[in-house]
Structures are given as structure tokens and as C-alpha cells.
Design a protein around this motif. Structure first.
Motif, short mmCIF file in Angstrom:
data_model
loop_
_atom_site.label_atom_id
_atom_site.label_comp_id
_atom_site.label_asym_id
_atom_site.label_seq_id
_atom_site.Cartn_x
_atom_site.Cartn_y
_atom_site.Cartn_z
N LEU A 189 0.83 -1.22 0.00
CA LEU A 189 0.00 0.00 0.00
C LEU A 189 0.86 1.26 0.00
CD1 LEU A 189 -2.82 -1.18 2.41
CD2 LEU A 189 -2.87 -1.07 -0.07
N LEU A 190 2.05 1.16 0.57
CA LEU A 190 2.97 2.31 0.53
C LEU A 190 3.31 2.64 -0.93
CD1 LEU A 190 4.68 4.09 2.54
CD2 LEU A 190 6.55 2.52 2.09
N ALA A 191 3.57 1.60 -1.69
CA ALA A 191 3.89 1.80 -3.11
C ALA A 191 2.66 2.33 -3.86
CB ALA A 191 4.35 0.49 -3.72
N ALA A 192 1.48 1.78 -3.53
CA ALA A 192 0.26 2.21 -4.22
C ALA A 192 -0.05 3.67 -3.91
CB ALA A 192 -0.91 1.32 -3.79
N LEU A 193 0.11 4.05 -2.66
CA LEU A 193 -0.18 5.44 -2.25
C LEU A 193 0.78 6.42 -2.91
CD1 LEU A 193 -0.96 4.96 1.55
CD2 LEU A 193 -2.56 5.73 -0.21
N LEU A 201 -4.94 15.46 -5.77
CA LEU A 201 -4.98 15.72 -4.32
C LEU A 201 -4.89 17.22 -4.05
CD1 LEU A 201 -2.59 12.87 -3.05
CD2 LEU A 201 -5.08 12.96 -2.88
N GLU A 202 -4.00 17.90 -4.79
CA GLU A 202 -3.84 19.34 -4.59
C GLU A 202 -5.10 20.09 -4.99
OE1 GLU A 202 0.94 19.07 -5.34
OE2 GLU A 202 -0.30 20.21 -6.78
N ALA A 203 -5.70 19.63 -6.10
CA ALA A 203 -6.92 20.27 -6.58
C ALA A 203 -8.04 20.12 -5.55
CB ALA A 203 -7.34 19.65 -7.91
N ALA A 204 -8.14 18.92 -4.98
CA ALA A 204 -9.18 18.68 -3.96
C ALA A 204 -8.95 19.56 -2.75
CB ALA A 204 -9.15 17.21 -3.57
N GLU A 205 -7.68 19.69 -2.39
CA GLU A 205 -7.35 20.52 -1.22
C GLU A 205 -7.74 21.97 -1.47
OE1 GLU A 205 -3.33 21.44 1.24
OE2 GLU A 205 -3.41 19.51 0.22
N ILE A 206 -7.43 22.46 -2.71
CA ILE A 206 -7.76 23.84 -3.06
C ILE A 206 -9.28 24.03 -3.04
CG2 ILE A 206 -7.71 25.51 -4.99
CD1 ILE A 206 -4.89 24.19 -5.64
N ASP A 207 -9.99 22.98 -3.49
CA ASP A 207 -11.45 23.07 -3.52
C ASP A 207 -12.06 22.94 -2.13
OD1 ASP A 207 -11.35 23.43 -6.17
OD2 ASP A 207 -11.88 21.35 -6.72
N GLY A 208 -11.23 22.70 -1.14
CA GLY A 208 -11.72 22.66 0.24
C GLY A 208 -12.27 21.31 0.68
N VAL A 214 -11.35 13.33 0.68
CA VAL A 214 -10.21 13.09 -0.23
C VAL A 214 -9.84 11.61 -0.24
CG1 VAL A 214 -7.75 13.55 -0.61
CG2 VAL A 214 -9.28 15.42 -0.03
N PHE A 215 -9.81 11.05 0.98
CA PHE A 215 -9.40 9.65 1.06
C PHE A 215 -10.39 8.73 0.33
CE2 PHE A 215 -9.65 5.48 3.14
CZ PHE A 215 -8.35 5.04 2.91
N PHE A 216 -11.69 8.94 0.64
CA PHE A 216 -12.68 8.01 0.07
C PHE A 216 -12.99 8.29 -1.41
CE2 PHE A 216 -13.62 7.30 4.59
CZ PHE A 216 -13.53 5.91 4.60
N ARG A 217 -12.82 9.55 -1.85
CA ARG A 217 -13.17 9.86 -3.23
C ARG A 217 -11.97 9.79 -4.19
NH1 ARG A 217 -18.26 12.32 -3.87
NH2 ARG A 217 -19.56 11.17 -2.41
N LEU A 220 -8.68 6.20 -2.16
CA LEU A 220 -9.13 4.80 -2.15
C LEU A 220 -9.41 4.27 -3.57
CD1 LEU A 220 -9.43 2.69 0.01
CD2 LEU A 220 -11.85 3.27 0.19
N PRO A 221 -10.15 5.04 -4.41
CA PRO A 221 -10.36 4.52 -5.77
C PRO A 221 -9.04 4.33 -6.53
CG PRO A 221 -11.89 6.30 -5.32
CD PRO A 221 -10.91 6.28 -4.18
N ALA A 222 -8.09 5.22 -6.25
CA ALA A 222 -6.81 5.14 -6.97
C ALA A 222 -6.02 3.89 -6.58
CB ALA A 222 -5.98 6.40 -6.71
N ILE A 223 -6.08 3.54 -5.30
CA ILE A 223 -5.26 2.38 -4.87
C ILE A 223 -6.07 1.08 -4.89
CG2 ILE A 223 -3.74 3.79 -3.42
CD1 ILE A 223 -5.25 2.65 -0.96
N MET A 224 -7.34 1.17 -5.24
CA MET A 224 -8.22 0.00 -5.12
C MET A 224 -7.71 -1.25 -5.87
SD MET A 224 -10.57 -1.13 -3.46
CE MET A 224 -11.88 -0.16 -2.80
N PRO A 225 -7.23 -1.13 -7.12
CA PRO A 225 -6.76 -2.36 -7.79
C PRO A 225 -5.62 -3.04 -7.03
CG PRO A 225 -6.99 -0.57 -9.36
CD PRO A 225 -7.15 0.03 -8.01
N VAL A 226 -4.68 -2.25 -6.54
CA VAL A 226 -3.55 -2.82 -5.80
C VAL A 226 -4.04 -3.38 -4.48
CG1 VAL A 226 -1.31 -2.31 -4.74
CG2 VAL A 226 -1.96 -1.20 -6.88
N LEU A 227 -4.89 -2.61 -3.80
CA LEU A 227 -5.43 -3.05 -2.52
C LEU A 227 -6.20 -4.37 -2.67
CD1 LEU A 227 -6.89 -0.76 0.16
CD2 LEU A 227 -8.24 -2.72 -0.51
N GLY A 228 -6.96 -4.44 -3.76
CA GLY A 228 -7.74 -5.66 -4.02
C GLY A 228 -6.85 -6.87 -4.16
#
Lengths: 303, 475
Positions: A189-193, A201-208, A214-217, A220-228
Motif C-alpha cells: 500500500l505504501l507503493a500504491a499510495l 490531491l492538490e486540486a481537492a485541497e484547493i477546492d476545500g 479526499v481519502f474516500f473519493r 481509495l479509488p486510486a489504490i483499489m486495484p492494488v489493494l484488491g
């Protein structure tokens, strides 16, 4: 250019690509090896499961479905299966959550990060048999640090018989298993993250967007294949759990920590009920293959 | 004149060598015959740990020096010896030449074709000339269905060890008699064993506990003995239903579990090593275990590096020996040396087994610091060399001899290994906290399944043969 080259130039493909027979001939050795390695033992097990091979007998008699009927009626099999699934149901989420938390913790630069990552991963590189022995010593009622620490906390000497009392033996196995394999989840998961799109991530942060959002939207979707895949690998490993249990309790006290692999080992290699064990192997192989195929399909990996 | 002189010389020469020829023992015969295989090698199965050191450090090199046959040793943990031997038989590799056979499993070994009949070799090399010297209790181990498949190399019998200084203490004797209305002495029943354990624990804990026992590994031996001491029978001979969950079984198992309460904290985790360490360190007043403890508690012949883990004894000259409570100690395991039917060097393998079994060589083995080989011959018990090893050695050897003569044989039927495994698991479950009756009911159900899979009639035949032996139930 020579007279032989026009075919190649004309199609733009290798010379053998258009010849079906040649293609098959190239693939055939690999298919043969795969069938030999993968399918032959399975088919052999199927054949043996319909016989009455036991002990040092070199050949058996055909007895139809007798071993399968016996298997279904064997309460010890179901109990072992139940224990295995319980262990899987508890250990897998624990390893996943702890591994994920650790991986997220090490996403940002921290002092001595590399050293700590290496130390955390250490248990996963130890042989499971050795890890089991280490935990047997750690949990020893007299010399093990575990009981001593609990004694310091409670303020009085305490004798917890981790590998003798049934209610503690399960936890002993769980502790050993989570200790050894959480690092596996962590490193994957370290590699996936690390590969999650920083711009998003930066865009989400700027959007507040909040941390959880951020984690769930995004994360998590980004790392889901590796996590699976990590979950699938660990689930299969936990289903086959043997080493830690063998070293800590050998399935005891009584049968209280006997998992399906321990049961198979005892029946197959200590009691020499070869055909009976083969029947169990066949059933488990079919069930596991179906489960893995479904999981891969659901994760849209095996398309 | 010269002819007369030559004749006289020849006569004298013959007269001088005749007694030597007549006295030639099985060891010398084995060595002389084995020389024809010089340059070859044999693979010997040995129990991992101290047992194996006998072959690797002593017997192996000595055999090679005497015969030119190289000895390779394969170490297997006790519980793996039988399964690995059967696996080798299944594979037919001939990987092992000399086998190590637990007598209780001899029937299974033979039924699986994993042990070679040795009668021809025995006759050819005269091992039987020394059979009369084998303790009758152990002689019975060597054959199955009238054929010899193994030669005894280790005579096991459980022994009660107790602290004479504590038992003979006048203050202890007085207080004990007042409390229990009988004399404080080596326990004659398992109830007395429990009484003494509790009495001494109450007085001396936490420095000394009244007793220590082995609760992990080999538990089926300890339960089997107590079960039969309470009048238990393993099967109903008519129906072949297991009767291990009878009143005798519950009594024996409940007693085992209850008596743990008067022992050291964590006694439930003790194996052979923990028990030995505690006895040597003076932390327990009494225990039941295998024979080498007599020598080890005395500190005799334990200077070997391999025994550095054994705590230095603080109880030398303080240990008394007694036949187990009930008077019929378990002949727990023991070992036979056999030959693999797949061996490519059967004769050389047999000769090594004969040499290890022989009167002269086995005496050396049972006195070695390592090896865990215990006396099994009358000549071992009567050996002045052994008897003079320490002051109490004579008493110790008498207990071993008398104990073996009165001992209970291990159960030996078809698929014995499965019954033993099931029994050990049930005992361990009860020690772990399960209700003894429930644990025994589960065990009885498993035994019935095993019997059913063997075939009740087939198993009855095997059981009848075993149960008819005087060592089975001692009635």
C-alpha cells in the motif's frame, strides 16, 4: 533487399504470424508445461480421491464417492474450516487497516523514514516457521516478555498460558499472524499510495475537500486495484495458514486451533489417509478457484 | 619329537582359543561379518536431539573404525519418525537403511510393508544367543505375528523420582501423617501422588513445588497408565466400541487435571525438558519421567557439551526412585532397531542393528552421557560397572528392572498412531480447561471412527492379540 524479404515487407508482420499451425507449435510447449505443473496434480488428486489409498499402499480400489460422503459427515473438517474462516475474517481486516494506516503515516517525509520502513518490513521476510517459534518464546508463561509486560501493567505477576488455554490460543495465533503479515500490506500500500495523482490531491485541497472526502473519493479509488490484489493474496494465505499454528499450538489444545491446512497435514502425512485427504484437496481447490475467479472478475482484473 | 611338540602346541593353541570362540558375542560376530561391506555406507534413522548424538558422536564413528562402513544419520523429531518412515516406504527410495521403530507401531510398520523380517539374519549371525538376556517385558516387542522385525535398543519404563530429603524429614512425616493418616513415602497410588504434591507445595511454594509432570507431548503415555491403574479398558472386545470415556477414564483424566493445581504455575506447558530442569534445579519434590533422569539428577556422565542445557544438579544423592503409583508403570515407547525392506544394503544395516543391540555394545550405550538409551538387558541391571556409577545406582537399576517386569505395554493395534494422537489431543484439551468427560467423549467418538475405517472385525483380531498379553492389563 533480397528475394526472400517481400513477404515480411508486404504484411508488416513476422513471417510465422500468418501460419496458424506454426503459432500453435510455438505456444504448445508452454501450454504443455502449464498443464503438467498445474492441471496434472489436480487431475491426479481427483483420481486418487475416488480410491481407498492409505498408508504405504501402492495402489487403491475404486470406491466412488465414499471419501466425499465421509468428508461431508466429518464434523472435524467443518470445525477446522470454521476456525480458518474466523481467523481470516479477523486477521485480514486488521492487517489491512494497520497496513494502510502505517502506509499513510509514511506518505510524508519523516526523520529516519527509510530505517523505520525497513524495520517494519522485517517480520515479513522471516520464515513463518521461525516467526512462529519467536512468538512461542515471546508468549512463554515464564520467560516470555509478553506476560511480564502484562504483569507490569496489572501490577502483579500474571501467568497466561497462551498456547494451552483455548480462549488464548486463538489470540496467540492472531497476534503472530498480524505481526508478521501487516508489513506485507504496508509495503504494497505504501507503493500504491506513492502513485496516487498529486495534482488531483492538490486540486481537492484547493477546492476545500476534507481529509475523509479526499481519502474516500480520490485515494481509495486510486489504490483499489492494488489493494484488491493485496487483500486477495493475504486472504488466500490466511486460508492456507499452517506455519504459525503448527509452531504455536500444533492445532491444540485438543483440536481447538486446528485449521484446514493442519487438518489436511495430519490426515495426509501423519495418518496417511491419502485418498480422503485428496478428496478434501479437490473440494477446496474447486471452492477456492471459484472464489478467486469471482473476486478477480469483480475487481475487473481478469478481463 | 618335533611332531609331538607341534601337536602339543596346536592342542594348547586350540585349548586357549576355544573359550574365546565360545564366548564370542553378538557384537564381535556383527563386526567380523560387517567387514565384508567395508567401504559402503548405511543411513541410520535417529531421534533428533540427544538420541541422534549417540549415532553421530559415538556409535557411528566407532562402527566405521571397526568395519569400514560409513554411518550417515538422519535425524527426525520423535513424532515424525513413523510418518517419515512410511513416506519413505511410499516413495520406495530406499533412503533409510536402519530404522528406528517404536514397538507400539511395529504392527503398523509391518502391515505397511515398512519393516523387513529379520529372522534369517538373526539366525545367521547369532543375535538370538543373547535374547535370553533381554528383559522379558521388552523381548515381546521384537516380534509380530511370529516373526522378528526389530531388535531392542532402548528399554523405556516410566519411573517415580522423589526427594528423599523432603520425604524423610521427620517434621514433614509427622505433619503429613496427621493430615492424611498414612505415612509420607513414595506414592503407591495416584491419589497419594496428588496428596503428597499438595502437601509439599503448601509447605514449600514458591521455592519448591510438590510435584512436576509432563503435560505437553507424550501425554497419551501418562493417561494410558493412569487409565489402566483405575481399571480402564480401551475397547469393549465384543463390539469394539471405545470405552476410554468410561468411569475409569474420567477418573484418571480428572485426577491429572486436578493434580496440576498443586504444581508449579504454568505446569500445563511443561514438557520433558522443563520437568527435568525443575527436578535438577531442586524446584520440584517429585516427578514421573523416563530413565535417564536417574543419571542426570546425579550428575553422572553428563559432562558432554550436548547436555550443557541441563541445569547443574543440586539434588545429587537426594533423589529416591520408585515404581510408579499403581505398581504398573507404562513401558512408554522404547525403541527397536529395524531394517528397511527398500534398503540396498540390508545385511550391513542389520549388522549395525545387531551390534547396537548386542550385550557388550548396548551396555556402553545405556551408560553414555547422550543417547537416551535405557537398560533393557538383565546384564545391564546387573552390570557392576553401571551399579557403581553412583551410590544409588543399584536401587535405580532395581526399580527399572522391577518396573519393566510389572509394566503396562503401550496399546498396539492397527493404526495405533491415530489412536495415540487422538488420546493426546483429548488429554491436552482437558489440561487446557475442557471438561474431562467431554474431552473423553470426543476421543471415544474419534476412536470409533478410526475403528470403523479399519474394520471392526479386523481391529478386534489385532486387539485380542494385544489384550491377551500379560503386559496389556496386568490382571
Amino acid at each position: 533487399m533480397t528475394a526472400a524479404s517481400p513477404t515480411y515487407i508486404k504484411t508488416g508482420r513476422p513471417f510465422w504470424a500468418g501460419r496458424r499451425g506454426t503459432g500453435i507449435a510455438f505456444v504448445a510447449p508452454a501450454i504443455f508445461v502449464m498443464l503438467l505443473v498445474g492441471l496434472f496434480p489436480f487431475l491426479w488428486s481427483v483420481a486418487v480421491s475416488f480410491q481407498d489409498l492409505a498408508g504405504a499402499k501402492q495402489s487403491g480400489n475404486w470406491i466412488g464417492l465414499a471419501n466425499y460422503k465421509k468428508l461431508i459427515a466429518d464434523a472435524r473438517v467443518w470445525a477446522a474450516l470454521g476456525r480458518t474462516l474466523l481467523l481470516l475474517a479477523v486477521a485480514l481486516p486488521l492487517e489491512l487497516i494497520l497496513g494502510l494506516l502505517l502506509a499513510m503515516h509514511f506518505q510524508i517525509e519523516r526523520p529516519l523514514k527509510r530505517l523505520f520502513v525497513a524495520l517494519i518490513v522485517l517480520p515479513a521476510v522471516i520464515s513463518p516457521m521461525v516467526a512462529g517459534s519467536i512468538w512461542r518464546l515471546m508468549l512463554d508463561h515464564k520467560f516470555g516478555p509478553f506476560n511480564q509486560i502484562i504483569g507490569w501493567i496489572t501490577g502483579e505477576p500474571i501467568v497466561l498460558l497462551w498456547v494451552i488455554k483455548p480462549h488464548l490460543a486463538f489470540w496467540a495465533i492472531l497476534i503472530a499472524e498480524v505481526w508478521q503479515w501487516t508489513p506485507f500490506m504496508f509495503i504494497i500500500l505504501l507503493a500504491a499510495l506513492a502513485n496516487v495523482d498529486r495534482e488531483q490531491l492538490e486540486a481537492a485541497e484547493i477546492d476545500g475537500a476534507g481529509r475523509f472526502r479526499v481519502f474516500f473519493r480520490i485515494v481509495l479509488p486510486a489504490i483499489m486495484p492494488v489493494l484488491g490484489i493485496a487483500v486477495l493474496i493475504r486472504a488466500l494465505d490466511l486460508f492456507r495458514i499452517f506455519d504459525a499454528v503448527w509452531q504455536l499450538t500444533r492445532g491444540g489444545p485438543g483440536n481447538k486451533t486446528e485449521t484446514i491446512s493442519i487438518f489436511m497435514y495430519i490426515r495426509g502425512f501423519q495418518s496417511f489417509e491419502t485418498s480422503y485427504t485428496a478428496a478434501l484437496v479437490v473440494i477446496l481447490l474447486i471452492v477456492l478457484s471459484l472464489a478467486v475467479t469471482l473476486a478477480l472478475k469483480r475487481m475487473e482484473i481478469a478481463r | 619329537m618335533i611332531r609331538n611338540l607341534l601337536f602339543t602346541a596346536a592342542f594348547l593353541g586350540l585349548a586357549a582359543t576355544a573359550p574365546a570362540l565360545a564366548q564370542e558375542d553378538a557384537a564381535a560376530t556383527a563386526i567380523a561379518a560387517a567387514k565384508q561391506f567395508s567401504g559402503s555406507s548405511i543411513t541410520v534413522v535417529a531421534e533428533a536431539g540427544l538420541q541422534a548424538l549417540l549415532d553421530t558422536q559415538y556409535s557411528g564413528p566407532e562402527w566405521e573404525q571397526l568395519t569400514g562402513i560409513k554411518v550417515k544419520v538422519v535425524e527426525l523429531p520423535n513424532e515424525e519418525i513413523y510418518p517419515k518412515t512410511i513416506l519413505e516406504k511410499q516413495a520406495g527410495t530406499g533412503g533409510y537403511d536402519v530404522l528406528l521403530i517404536s514397538p507400539a507401531l511395529l504392527a503398523d510398520m509391518v502391515n505397511n510393508g515398512a519393516a523387513e523380517p529379520l529372522d534369517d539374519f538373526v539366525k545367521k549371525y547369532g543375535a538370538d544367543k543373547e535374547f535370553d538376556d533381554v528383559n522379558p517385558a521388552f523381548k515381546d516387542w521384537m516380534s509380530y505375528n511370529g516373526k522378528t522385525y526389530g531388535l531392542v535398543v532402548d528399554g523405556d519404563v516410566l519411573v517415580t523420582y522423589y526427594r528423599k530429603d523432603l520425604f524423610e524429614d521427620p517434621e514433614n512425616q509427622k505433619a503429613f501423617k496427621e493430615k492424611y493418616s498414612y505415612d509420607l513415602a513414595a506414592p503407591k497410588t495416584y491419589k497419594e501422588f496428588g496428596d503428597i504434591a499438595c502437601f509439599l507445595t503448601e509447605k514449600y511454594q514458591p521455592k519448591i513445588y510438590g510435584a512436576g509432570v509432563i503435560n505437553t507431548g507424550y501425554t497419551h503415555f501418562f493417561f494410558s497408565e493412569r487409565f489402566r491403574a483405575h481399571g480402564g479398558k480401551f475397547f469393549d472386545q465384543e463390539t469394539m466400541k471405545a470405552t476410554v470415556n468410561s468411569e475409569a477414564g474420567v477418573k484418571a483424566l480428572t485426577e491429572m487435571v486436578e493434580q496440576n493445581k498443586c504444581m508449579s504455575p504454568g505446569i500445563e506447558t511443561w514438557g520433558f525438558a522443563e520437568n527435568l530442569s525443575a527436578l535438577n534445579a531442586g524446584e520440584i519434590a517429585m516427578t514421573i519421567s523416563w530413565p535417564p533422569l536417574g543419571r542426570w539428577t546425579q550428575g553422572v556422565n553428563i559432562e558432554d557439551k550436548a547436555l550443557s542445557w541441563v541445569p547443574k544438579t543440586v539434588v545429587a544423592d537426594k533423589i529416591g526412585y520408585a515404581i510408579n503409583p499403581g505398581g504398573h508403570p507404562q513401558l512408554a515407547s522404547g525403541f527397536l532397531s529395524g531394517v528397511s525392506p527398500d534398503s540396498k544394503n540390508k545385511e550391513a544395516a542389520y549388522l549395525y542393528a545387531q551390534w547396537m543391540h548386542s550385550k557388550s555394545q548396548s551396555l556402553k550405550n545405556v551408560m553414555r552421557p547422550v543417547g537416551l538409551r535405557d537398560p533393557f538387558r538383565i546384564s545391564h541391571y546387573e552390570s557392576p560397572e553401571y551399579q557403581n556409577l553412583w551410590g544409588g545406582a543399584k536401587d535405580y537399576l532395581k526399580v527399572l528392572k522391577d518396573g519393566a517386569a510389572a509394566g503396562y505395554a503401550d496399546l498396539s493395534v492397527i493404526d495405533t498412531f491415530k489412536y495415540q494422537d487422538s488420546m493426546s489431543r483429548a488429554v491436552n484439551a482437558a489440561i487446557g480447561g475442557e471438561d474431562p468427560q467431554t474431552a473423553l467423549n470426543g476421543m471415544a467418538a474419534e476412536w470409533d471412527q478410526i475403528t470403523e475405517s479399519v474394520g471392526a472385525d479386523k481391529q478386534r483380531d489385532a486387539y485380542k492379540v494385544w489384550a491377551a498379553k500379560p503386559t496389556a492389563y496386568r490382571e
